[in-house]
Design a protein around this motif. Structure first.
Motif, PDB file in Angstrom:
ATOM      1  N   ARG A 199       2.502   6.273  -7.111  1.00  0.00           N
ATOM      2  CA  ARG A 199       1.484   7.162  -7.665  1.00  0.00           C
ATOM      3  C   ARG A 199       1.956   8.609  -7.560  1.00  0.00           C
ATOM      4  O   ARG A 199       1.856   9.381  -8.513  1.00  0.00           O
ATOM      5  CB  ARG A 199       0.162   6.976  -6.924  1.00  0.00           C
ATOM      6  CG  ARG A 199      -0.984   7.774  -7.515  1.00  0.00           C
ATOM      7  CD  ARG A 199      -2.306   7.523  -6.791  1.00  0.00           C
ATOM      8  NE  ARG A 199      -2.593   6.100  -6.688  1.00  0.00           N
ATOM      9  CZ  ARG A 199      -2.830   5.467  -5.538  1.00  0.00           C
ATOM     10  NH1 ARG A 199      -2.806   6.121  -4.392  1.00  0.00           N
ATOM     11  NH2 ARG A 199      -3.097   4.172  -5.526  1.00  0.00           N
ATOM     12  N   ALA A 200       2.492   8.976  -6.402  1.00  0.00           N
ATOM     13  CA  ALA A 200       3.001  10.340  -6.214  1.00  0.00           C
ATOM     14  C   ALA A 200       4.157  10.615  -7.168  1.00  0.00           C
ATOM     15  O   ALA A 200       4.247  11.702  -7.750  1.00  0.00           O
ATOM     16  CB  ALA A 200       3.445  10.557  -4.766  1.00  0.00           C
ATOM     17  N   SER A 241       0.823  -1.211   0.000  1.00  0.00           N
ATOM     18  CA  SER A 241       0.000   0.000   0.000  1.00  0.00           C
ATOM     19  C   SER A 241       0.855   1.259   0.000  1.00  0.00           C
ATOM     20  O   SER A 241       0.604   2.192  -0.771  1.00  0.00           O
ATOM     21  CB  SER A 241      -0.931  -0.012   1.211  1.00  0.00           C
ATOM     22  OG  SER A 241      -1.641   1.194   1.298  1.00  0.00           O
ATOM     23  N   VAL A 242       1.860   1.298   0.862  1.00  0.00           N
ATOM     24  CA  VAL A 242       2.743   2.469   0.941  1.00  0.00           C
ATOM     25  C   VAL A 242       3.512   2.643  -0.359  1.00  0.00           C
ATOM     26  O   VAL A 242       3.606   3.746  -0.897  1.00  0.00           O
ATOM     27  CB  VAL A 242       3.700   2.363   2.148  1.00  0.00           C
ATOM     28  CG1 VAL A 242       4.793   3.410   2.078  1.00  0.00           C
ATOM     29  CG2 VAL A 242       2.923   2.496   3.453  1.00  0.00           C
ATOM     30  N   ARG A 264      -0.645  10.654   2.518  1.00  0.00           N
ATOM     31  CA  ARG A 264      -1.286   9.385   2.867  1.00  0.00           C
ATOM     32  C   ARG A 264      -0.247   8.287   3.095  1.00  0.00           C
ATOM     33  O   ARG A 264      -0.399   7.458   3.995  1.00  0.00           O
ATOM     34  CB  ARG A 264      -2.293   8.990   1.804  1.00  0.00           C
ATOM     35  CG  ARG A 264      -3.509   9.914   1.803  1.00  0.00           C
ATOM     36  CD  ARG A 264      -4.514   9.487   0.775  1.00  0.00           C
ATOM     37  NE  ARG A 264      -5.081   8.219   1.142  1.00  0.00           N
ATOM     38  CZ  ARG A 264      -6.345   8.028   1.500  1.00  0.00           C
ATOM     39  NH1 ARG A 264      -7.167   9.041   1.528  1.00  0.00           N
ATOM     40  NH2 ARG A 264      -6.781   6.825   1.817  1.00  0.00           N
ATOM     41  N   ALA A 265       0.814   8.283   2.320  1.00  0.00           N
ATOM     42  CA  ALA A 265       1.889   7.314   2.538  1.00  0.00           C
ATOM     43  C   ALA A 265       2.538   7.559   3.891  1.00  0.00           C
ATOM     44  O   ALA A 265       2.799   6.618   4.648  1.00  0.00           O
ATOM     45  CB  ALA A 265       2.922   7.395   1.415  1.00  0.00           C
ATOM     46  N   ARG A 307      -1.184  14.958  -1.677  1.00  0.00           N
ATOM     47  CA  ARG A 307      -2.087  14.084  -0.911  1.00  0.00           C
ATOM     48  C   ARG A 307      -1.559  12.649  -0.878  1.00  0.00           C
ATOM     49  O   ARG A 307      -1.629  11.974   0.153  1.00  0.00           O
ATOM     50  CB  ARG A 307      -3.498  14.122  -1.479  1.00  0.00           C
ATOM     51  CG  ARG A 307      -4.287  15.345  -1.068  1.00  0.00           C
ATOM     52  CD  ARG A 307      -5.775  15.221  -1.393  1.00  0.00           C
ATOM     53  NE  ARG A 307      -6.053  14.870  -2.776  1.00  0.00           N
ATOM     54  CZ  ARG A 307      -6.130  15.728  -3.785  1.00  0.00           C
ATOM     55  NH1 ARG A 307      -5.952  17.018  -3.556  1.00  0.00           N
ATOM     56  NH2 ARG A 307      -6.398  15.309  -5.004  1.00  0.00           N
ATOM     57  N   ALA A 308      -1.051  12.179  -2.008  1.00  0.00           N
ATOM     58  CA  ALA A 308      -0.514  10.817  -2.061  1.00  0.00           C
ATOM     59  C   ALA A 308       0.677  10.659  -1.112  1.00  0.00           C
ATOM     60  O   ALA A 308       0.792   9.654  -0.404  1.00  0.00           O
ATOM     61  CB  ALA A 308      -0.116  10.459  -3.494  1.00  0.00           C
ATOM     62  N   ASN A 334       2.670   1.612  -3.344  1.00  0.00           N
ATOM     63  CA  ASN A 334       1.743   2.048  -4.394  1.00  0.00           C
ATOM     64  C   ASN A 334       1.468   3.542  -4.305  1.00  0.00           C
ATOM     65  O   ASN A 334       1.435   4.237  -5.324  1.00  0.00           O
ATOM     66  CB  ASN A 334       0.432   1.266  -4.325  1.00  0.00           C
ATOM     67  CG  ASN A 334       0.568  -0.142  -4.851  1.00  0.00           C
ATOM     68  OD1 ASN A 334       1.498  -0.461  -5.586  1.00  0.00           O
ATOM     69  ND2 ASN A 334      -0.352  -1.005  -4.472  1.00  0.00           N
ATOM     70  N   ARG A 335       1.270   4.038  -3.103  1.00  0.00           N
ATOM     71  CA  ARG A 335       1.028   5.473  -2.928  1.00  0.00           C
ATOM     72  C   ARG A 335       2.245   6.291  -3.358  1.00  0.00           C
ATOM     73  O   ARG A 335       2.112   7.329  -3.997  1.00  0.00           O
ATOM     74  CB  ARG A 335       0.679   5.787  -1.477  1.00  0.00           C
ATOM     75  CG  ARG A 335      -0.671   5.283  -1.057  1.00  0.00           C
ATOM     76  CD  ARG A 335      -0.994   5.710   0.365  1.00  0.00           C
ATOM     77  NE  ARG A 335      -2.130   5.013   0.888  1.00  0.00           N
ATOM     78  CZ  ARG A 335      -3.390   5.282   0.592  1.00  0.00           C
ATOM     79  NH1 ARG A 335      -3.648   6.246  -0.253  1.00  0.00           N
ATOM     80  NH2 ARG A 335      -4.379   4.603   1.128  1.00  0.00           N
TER      81      ARG A 335
END
Length: 95
Positions: free
Chosen positions: A19-20, A12-13, A53-54, A49-50, A15-16
């Motif tokens: 994405r960023a 999850s981390v 969130r990470a 934001r990405a 992927n974030r």
């Protein structure tokens, strides 16, 4: 404080963060192409934001892991207070 991310947390981390990374590359490309300011800022906001969130996911995992030591026993009051202060500082750095 060592942080161990496992399985789904790590995926999850990562992927974030990926994405960023893609969004930041997009922002650079948009600026180089002379794109509209509003579009650039919108994309930059999404990247921010990405990253946030990470960071929050990492801190949440740290909170969970820091409440117990490697043996599964509660840490000492002094260690807990020091860890709480460090995690609070990390959290506030993202706020």
């Amino acid at each position: 404080m060592d942080l161990e991310l496992a399985g789904a947390e790590l995926k999850s981390v990562l992927n974030r963060l990926r994405r960023a990374q893609g969004q930041i590359s997009g922002v650079i490309r948009m600026i180089e192409e002379g794109r509209d300011c509003e579009d650039v800022v919108t994309q930059l906001s999404a990247a921010s934001r990405a990253l946030d969130r990470a960071g929050f996911a990492i801190i949440a995992t740290g909170l969970q892991q820091c409440l117990t030591d490697v043996n599964g026993e509660a840490t000492s009051d002094e260690s807990r207070e020091q860890m709480r202060a460090r995690l609070e500082k990390l959290f506030l750095s993202l706020a």
